[in-house]
Design an enzyme around this catalytic site. Sequence first.
Site, PDB file in Angstrom:
ATOM      1  N   TRP A  14      -9.676  -2.963  -2.264  1.00 48.22           N
ATOM      2  CA  TRP A  14      -9.518  -3.354  -0.859  1.00 48.22           C
ATOM      3  C   TRP A  14     -10.360  -2.417   0.018  1.00 48.22           C
ATOM      4  O   TRP A  14     -10.276  -1.204  -0.130  1.00 48.22           O
ATOM      5  CB  TRP A  14      -8.033  -3.282  -0.447  1.00 48.22           C
ATOM      6  CG  TRP A  14      -7.867  -3.574   1.014  1.00 48.22           C
ATOM      7  CD1 TRP A  14      -7.814  -4.794   1.591  1.00 48.22           C
ATOM      8  CD2 TRP A  14      -7.776  -2.611   2.067  1.00 48.22           C
ATOM      9  NE1 TRP A  14      -7.699  -4.661   2.954  1.00 48.22           N
ATOM     10  CE2 TRP A  14      -7.677  -3.328   3.283  1.00 48.22           C
ATOM     11  CE3 TRP A  14      -7.790  -1.219   2.117  1.00 48.22           C
ATOM     12  CZ2 TRP A  14      -7.568  -2.709   4.524  1.00 48.22           C
ATOM     13  CZ3 TRP A  14      -7.685  -0.589   3.354  1.00 48.22           C
ATOM     14  CH2 TRP A  14      -7.572  -1.340   4.541  1.00 48.22           C
TER      15      TRP A  14
ATOM     16  N   ASP B 170     -12.092  -6.104   4.895  1.00 48.91           N
ATOM     17  CA  ASP B 170     -11.405  -5.541   6.053  1.00 48.91           C
ATOM     18  C   ASP B 170     -12.086  -4.252   6.501  1.00 48.91           C
ATOM     19  O   ASP B 170     -11.750  -3.714   7.559  1.00 48.91           O
ATOM     20  CB  ASP B 170      -9.934  -5.255   5.720  1.00 48.91           C
ATOM     21  CG  ASP B 170      -9.083  -6.501   5.899  1.00 48.91           C
ATOM     22  OD1 ASP B 170      -9.577  -7.474   6.486  1.00 48.91           O
ATOM     23  OD2 ASP B 170      -7.928  -6.507   5.436  1.00 48.91           O
TER      24      ASP B 170
ATOM     25  N   ARG C 107       3.350  -6.496   0.856  1.00 49.69           N
ATOM     26  CA  ARG C 107       3.288  -6.716   2.302  1.00 49.69           C
ATOM     27  C   ARG C 107       4.493  -7.545   2.771  1.00 49.69           C
ATOM     28  O   ARG C 107       4.370  -8.443   3.584  1.00 49.69           O
ATOM     29  CB  ARG C 107       1.976  -7.404   2.699  1.00 49.69           C
ATOM     30  CG  ARG C 107       1.533  -7.069   4.111  1.00 49.69           C
ATOM     31  CD  ARG C 107       0.441  -7.991   4.617  1.00 49.69           C
ATOM     32  NE  ARG C 107      -0.116  -7.494   5.859  1.00 49.69           N
ATOM     33  CZ  ARG C 107      -0.734  -8.228   6.754  1.00 49.69           C
ATOM     34  NH1 ARG C 107      -0.905  -9.507   6.555  1.00 49.69           N
ATOM     35  NH2 ARG C 107      -1.208  -7.706   7.848  1.00 49.69           N
TER      36      ARG C 107
ATOM     37  N   LYS D 287      -9.006 -19.517  10.061  1.00 48.23           N
ATOM     38  CA  LYS D 287      -9.169 -18.413   9.095  1.00 48.23           C
ATOM     39  C   LYS D 287      -7.977 -18.506   8.149  1.00 48.23           C
ATOM     40  O   LYS D 287      -6.839 -18.293   8.559  1.00 48.23           O
ATOM     41  CB  LYS D 287      -9.187 -17.083   9.844  1.00 48.23           C
ATOM     42  CG  LYS D 287      -9.284 -15.847   8.948  1.00 48.23           C
ATOM     43  CD  LYS D 287      -9.403 -14.609   9.827  1.00 48.23           C
ATOM     44  CE  LYS D 287      -9.321 -13.308   9.057  1.00 48.23           C
ATOM     45  NZ  LYS D 287      -9.259 -12.143   9.957  1.00 48.23           N
TER      46      LYS D 287
ATOM     47  N   ASP E 271      -5.988 -17.064   5.352  1.00 50.20           N
ATOM     48  CA  ASP E 271      -5.821 -15.744   4.744  1.00 50.20           C
ATOM     49  C   ASP E 271      -4.899 -15.834   3.529  1.00 50.20           C
ATOM     50  O   ASP E 271      -4.184 -16.827   3.316  1.00 50.20           O
ATOM     51  CB  ASP E 271      -5.238 -14.802   5.812  1.00 50.20           C
ATOM     52  CG  ASP E 271      -5.537 -13.340   5.541  1.00 50.20           C
ATOM     53  OD1 ASP E 271      -6.026 -13.007   4.447  1.00 50.20           O
ATOM     54  OD2 ASP E 271      -5.264 -12.513   6.439  1.00 50.20           O
ATOM     55  N   MET E 272      -4.857 -14.786   2.738  1.00 55.02           N
ATOM     56  CA  MET E 272      -4.045 -14.736   1.503  1.00 55.02           C
ATOM     57  C   MET E 272      -3.915 -13.262   1.162  1.00 55.02           C
ATOM     58  O   MET E 272      -4.867 -12.661   0.684  1.00 55.02           O
ATOM     59  CB  MET E 272      -4.823 -15.494   0.434  1.00 55.02           C
ATOM     60  CG  MET E 272      -4.099 -15.908  -0.801  1.00 55.02           C
ATOM     61  SD  MET E 272      -3.634 -14.563  -1.880  1.00 55.02           S
ATOM     62  CE  MET E 272      -2.947 -15.442  -3.227  1.00 55.02           C
TER      63      MET E 272
END
Length: 731
Positions: free
Chosen positions: A199, A548, A443, A476, A478-479
């Site tokens: 990440w 990110d 998360r 967008k 996201d996952m």
Amino acid sequence: MGIHFDAAERVFCLDTPRSSYRIGLTDAEGFVTHLYYGSRVPDSNLRQTLWYGFERPTVYGETGDQVRFTGSIPSEYPTAGVGDFGTPCLAVETADGGRACALRYAGHRIYGGKPKLNGLPATFGSESDCTTLEIDCVDAVLQLEVTLCYTAFENLDAITRSARITNRADAPARLTSALSACLDMPNRDFDLMTLYGFWSNERMPCRRPIAWGRQGVASERGISSHEENPFLAVMEHSATQTQGQVYAMSFVYSGNFLAEAALTQKEQLRLVMGIHPNGFCWTLEKDEAFQTPEAVLVFSDTGLAGMTHTFHDLYREHLIRGAYRDKARPSLVNNWEATYFDFDTEKLLSIARTAAKSGIEMFVLDDGWFGERNDDTNSLGDWFVNEKKLPGGLKYLSDEIHKLGMQFGIWMEPEMVSPDSELYRAHPDYALQNPGRVPTLSRHQLVLDLSRQDVRDCIYAQIHAVLSSARIDYVKWDMNRPLANVWSAQLPADRQGELYHRYMLGVYELQERMLTDFPHLLLENCCSGGGRFDPGMLYYSPQIWTSDNTEAVDRLRIQEGTALVYPLSSMGAHVAACPSHTNRRVTPFATRGLVSLCGCFGYELDLTKLTESELNEIPGQLENYHTYGDIFRTGDYYRIASFAENGEYDVMMAVSKDQKTAAIVYVQVLSREKHPSPVIYPQGLDKTVRYRDSLTGTVLSGAGWMYGGMALPQMQGDYLGKLIILQATEA
Ligand code: DGJ
């Protein structure tokens, strides 16, 4: 036609402009063997390169001979259990517990064009773009049919491969491995190249010599992953950016994968690519078929740049679809790093107003607009607007933003559910989780069981309602977590091994439905940054959020690794705030703009907090994007100098397809006092055309620039950048 069958030699000949691929059938047994892949050759019968008598392959032990114990005949689709001791493409378990499978040629078809792969993303092409070969094979004992599918592109050195496996027996067949492609060849002092990461540091190129045994990359996370990318290349040890032979494989899939290179003691190399066999099995009832995803093979004899150009052209022209395939993407501002969850309508509109004044074309509302979501602990699955935060809902906000002359986009994470959500309270079984175990949260969220039609329908009804509720131009998707603790309440025990793949088919179905119902949408896939940057996603979204990590210096390396395979037009790249939210580095606004220019340009910061001088830079950055963005989006990309390698500076270049304009982005990461400027050697210019350099006004022929070189401009300080344009001129 790029494919023909030489009946006399019993060889299939697949040819692309600069590469050839040969598949031979053995006379007695009908084995489908690999003869050759590499630079283009006129010959069919290339059996002479094999390292032992080819006409009597004894590997299966079915011709009365003994099984050889090391190495085997080079195979197009090796099977398990009968004496090929490498990684098999196909492994089958029969009802009686048997595990042997052996395939024989049964017939073939050659036709123009390329069939769709039902429910799966895949490259496409018309009859004039490509030719397809389907080779039917059978295992008469198992009554199993396997169709090997190859497509050769007319104008690109790319060959795609997939396999369709059909059970004709009355008893079910369990596939425990069904890979997409195999490439057996003699080793030639090859290096292996893959893209690794994590990440905020995705797709770092990693090149190393191939060692004995099995090596490669894989994902068992249910996503293609931040850690490894579904790509692998082997290249001559001496190969560079511009010279040498490269064989690459890329997987058009977004879930678990295996990309392996294995070197045997007999110097034979086997490359395989496909769905990872770990955690996979698939039961075929009588007459049911399993379709593997597609693997793309690219050969280049002009080094890594040649490979990159083929992937970029193939993916731009024959994989990416939809309204934005050939269109410039709107510059955008996204509120994530500007506000995180802390926003209301007024705050968003104040950013949008500043954006509109600066000429930014779209406003994107990120996470936090739905359910009760003010942090990441809840509400995924409850896709209705939080009117406490946004009175008047998305409609009001979208109308206001459109009144400013901007487009409007939203963030969604449709594959997830928070335990603290209305959806989960009503349907806990909708989440993937093993009964009796503590749920594996990441998360604070769980993954929805998208293998289930009812779950997909429930989520899609919400997506549909949201997208119909306001004018929404962009999504967008996201996952934000990998799959773990994977079990479906709807699959029987002996079919749980189908879950990872059924999940991916479910995701693909959802995105296809959304794009069919809302064809104007610009979709950007995202996976906690760049955790699912793969060709499968590109079939649905022309652009993907790259990482990110939006810090310009780190981005150089991330974008360089990504661009090895994926077109610049697919990389979301935004100017973000300083100090950077990921690494605290401070870089000039101008440099951040230059690095973002090499992708889908946008801003990811609170525009209302910029200094006046930074705000004043935005119109110029947008002008660059509008003037030169098309060159990065549609042109040929060259990696001229890599900061990751030289530790000082980075130069990337894009040349328009008509070779009239070239854009060079130079970033001096670390300055070297008193050193002469580095000299770079531009590439891809027309030798005979004269080009004017936008910085110095110097006019030279393409040959003059490419062979004579260009001294980079002197700059005092770290993290500085320049855009240099070479424009064809009559002068
Ligand atoms: C992860 C994405 O990569 C970010 O850009 C942002 O959308 C967050 N998720 C929101 O939760």
